[in-house]
Design an enzyme around this catalytic site. Sequence first.
Site, PDB file in Angstrom:
ATOM      1  N   SER A  16       8.342  -1.375  -5.970  1.00 15.42           N
ATOM      2  CA  SER A  16       8.759  -2.692  -5.726  1.00 15.42           C
ATOM      3  C   SER A  16       9.437  -3.273  -7.138  1.00 15.42           C
ATOM      4  O   SER A  16       9.087  -2.697  -8.015  1.00 15.42           O
ATOM      5  CB  SER A  16       7.757  -3.773  -5.246  1.00 15.42           C
ATOM      6  OG  SER A  16       8.314  -5.000  -5.006  1.00 15.42           O
ATOM      7  N   ASN A  18      10.223  -6.695  -7.063  1.00 18.11           N
ATOM      8  CA  ASN A  18      10.069  -7.923  -6.679  1.00 18.11           C
ATOM      9  C   ASN A  18       9.104  -8.816  -7.642  1.00 18.11           C
ATOM     10  O   ASN A  18       7.903  -8.334  -7.748  1.00 18.11           O
ATOM     11  CB  ASN A  18       9.535  -8.210  -5.263  1.00 18.11           C
ATOM     12  CG  ASN A  18       9.429  -9.944  -4.892  1.00 18.11           C
ATOM     13  OD1 ASN A  18       8.450 -10.498  -5.505  1.00 18.11           O
ATOM     14  ND2 ASN A  18      10.210 -10.346  -4.020  1.00 18.11           N
ATOM     15  N   ALA A  19       9.471  -9.672  -8.707  1.00 22.45           N
ATOM     16  CA  ALA A  19       8.594 -10.280  -9.487  1.00 22.45           C
ATOM     17  C   ALA A  19       7.447 -10.789  -8.915  1.00 22.45           C
ATOM     18  O   ALA A  19       6.167 -10.638  -9.629  1.00 22.45           O
ATOM     19  CB  ALA A  19       9.226 -10.975 -10.694  1.00 22.45           C
ATOM     20  N   GLY A  20       7.453 -11.546  -7.847  1.00 22.22           N
ATOM     21  CA  GLY A  20       6.043 -12.337  -7.402  1.00 22.22           C
ATOM     22  C   GLY A  20       5.181 -11.173  -6.720  1.00 22.22           C
ATOM     23  O   GLY A  20       3.933 -11.369  -6.879  1.00 22.22           O
ATOM     24  N   LYS A  21       5.540 -10.304  -6.220  1.00 17.34           N
ATOM     25  CA  LYS A  21       4.942  -8.960  -5.653  1.00 17.34           C
ATOM     26  C   LYS A  21       4.144  -8.338  -6.721  1.00 17.34           C
ATOM     27  O   LYS A  21       2.939  -7.972  -6.737  1.00 17.34           O
ATOM     28  CB  LYS A  21       5.585  -8.151  -4.867  1.00 17.34           C
ATOM     29  CG  LYS A  21       5.906  -8.658  -3.418  1.00 17.34           C
ATOM     30  CD  LYS A  21       6.691  -7.621  -2.791  1.00 17.34           C
ATOM     31  CE  LYS A  21       7.285  -8.018  -1.417  1.00 17.34           C
ATOM     32  NZ  LYS A  21       7.919  -6.972  -0.577  1.00 17.34           N
ATOM     33  N   ASP A  77       6.081  -3.466   2.657  1.00 19.86           N
ATOM     34  CA  ASP A  77       7.081  -4.251   3.254  1.00 19.86           C
ATOM     35  C   ASP A  77       6.390  -5.638   4.083  1.00 19.86           C
ATOM     36  O   ASP A  77       5.249  -5.423   4.579  1.00 19.86           O
ATOM     37  CB  ASP A  77       7.803  -3.393   4.206  1.00 19.86           C
ATOM     38  CG  ASP A  77       9.292  -4.053   4.522  1.00 19.86           C
ATOM     39  OD1 ASP A  77       9.885  -4.516   3.605  1.00 19.86           O
ATOM     40  OD2 ASP A  77       9.670  -4.114   5.667  1.00 19.86           O
ATOM     41  N   ASP A 166       6.355 -19.477   0.503  1.00 25.11           N
ATOM     42  CA  ASP A 166       5.204 -20.130   0.330  1.00 25.11           C
ATOM     43  C   ASP A 166       5.047 -21.749   0.148  1.00 25.11           C
ATOM     44  O   ASP A 166       4.050 -22.189   0.897  1.00 25.11           O
ATOM     45  CB  ASP A 166       4.392 -19.596  -1.054  1.00 25.11           C
ATOM     46  CG  ASP A 166       4.039 -18.335  -0.864  1.00 25.11           C
ATOM     47  OD1 ASP A 166       4.171 -17.539   0.266  1.00 25.11           O
ATOM     48  OD2 ASP A 166       3.544 -17.878  -2.112  1.00 25.11           O
ATOM     49  N   LYS A 186      -5.106 -17.431  -3.483  1.00 26.48           N
ATOM     50  CA  LYS A 186      -4.489 -16.854  -2.517  1.00 26.48           C
ATOM     51  C   LYS A 186      -4.550 -15.295  -2.536  1.00 26.48           C
ATOM     52  O   LYS A 186      -4.471 -14.706  -1.351  1.00 26.48           O
ATOM     53  CB  LYS A 186      -2.542 -17.144  -3.062  1.00 26.48           C
ATOM     54  CG  LYS A 186      -1.796 -16.357  -2.066  1.00 26.48           C
ATOM     55  CD  LYS A 186      -0.263 -16.619  -2.546  1.00 26.48           C
ATOM     56  CE  LYS A 186       0.584 -15.745  -1.779  1.00 26.48           C
ATOM     57  NZ  LYS A 186       1.986 -15.703  -2.330  1.00 26.48           N
ATOM     58  N   HIS A 191      -2.143 -12.245   3.251  1.00 21.84           N
ATOM     59  CA  HIS A 191      -1.726 -10.870   4.000  1.00 21.84           C
ATOM     60  C   HIS A 191      -1.691  -9.640   3.072  1.00 21.84           C
ATOM     61  O   HIS A 191      -2.172  -8.761   3.696  1.00 21.84           O
ATOM     62  CB  HIS A 191      -0.231 -11.184   4.613  1.00 21.84           C
ATOM     63  CG  HIS A 191       0.607 -11.564   3.850  1.00 21.84           C
ATOM     64  ND1 HIS A 191       0.670 -12.708   2.851  1.00 21.84           N
ATOM     65  CD2 HIS A 191       2.116 -11.167   3.561  1.00 21.84           C
ATOM     66  CE1 HIS A 191       1.781 -12.830   2.020  1.00 21.84           C
ATOM     67  NE2 HIS A 191       2.605 -11.924   2.584  1.00 21.84           N
TER      68      HIS A 191
END
Length: 208
Positions: A16, A18-21, A77, A166, A186, A191
Site C-alpha cells: 500500500s 496510502n499514508a492513512g493506511k 482492499d 471517517d 479506532k 474494520h
Amino acid sequence: MNVSSRRPLGRVVLASGNAGKLREFAALFDPLEIELIPQGQLGVPEAPEPHGTFVENALEKARHASRLTGLPALADDSGLCVDALGGAPGVYSARYASLKGGEKSDAANNARLIAELRDHADRRACYVAVLVLVRSADDPRPLIGEGVWDGEIVDTPRGEHGFGYDPYFLLPDLGRTAAELAPAEKNAVSHRARALRELLAKLDGGAR
C-alpha cells in the site's frame, strides 16, 4: 499445527502507498514480531485493481508486491459500502469522485457521497476491509481476513482524526464519527483491526 511454521516472522511488505493506511497498520503491527515495510521503500509501484471484489483486489496487490520483492506480502482492499447506493462506492471508494470526472481526493469523494445520498433517508453503511497475506507470489494458500464495521452516514463532517470517509461515518453506539475517535481507540474496533484479528487467528492455526 506448529504455530511458528505458519507465522511469517521477519520482514513483510505492506502492499500500500496510502499514508492513512500506513499509519494504521504500523500501529496494529507494532506489538507483533513482524517488521512491516511499506512497498514504496522497496521501489514497488502500485498494482492495478481491476476486480469488482475486495478479496480479488487485495490478492492482486499482495502477489504483485511479493513477486517484485521476493518477500511475504500483506495487502488490504477496503472501502465504504452504503446500503441506499447498492453497496457503492465499494471497491471504488478511493476514486469515487474521479469516476465522474472529479479529482481523486478525500474531499471530492466525500462531496460526491453526500450528494448521492441527498434524497435518501436510509443512511446505513459499513466499512469493509479484506486483508490477504501471501508467503510468496505463488502461494496457493493465501491467508484472508475480513472485517466489517457498521455505521451511518451523516451530512456534516465531525472530527479531526482518521482519513477517507471517517468524518462522515457515524458510530451510533458511540455517538461519534470514526474521525472523532483517537487513533488507538479506532485501531481497537475498526474494520482493519477486525480483519487483522481474523487473519492472525488463521496465521496461528486458531491459537489466538
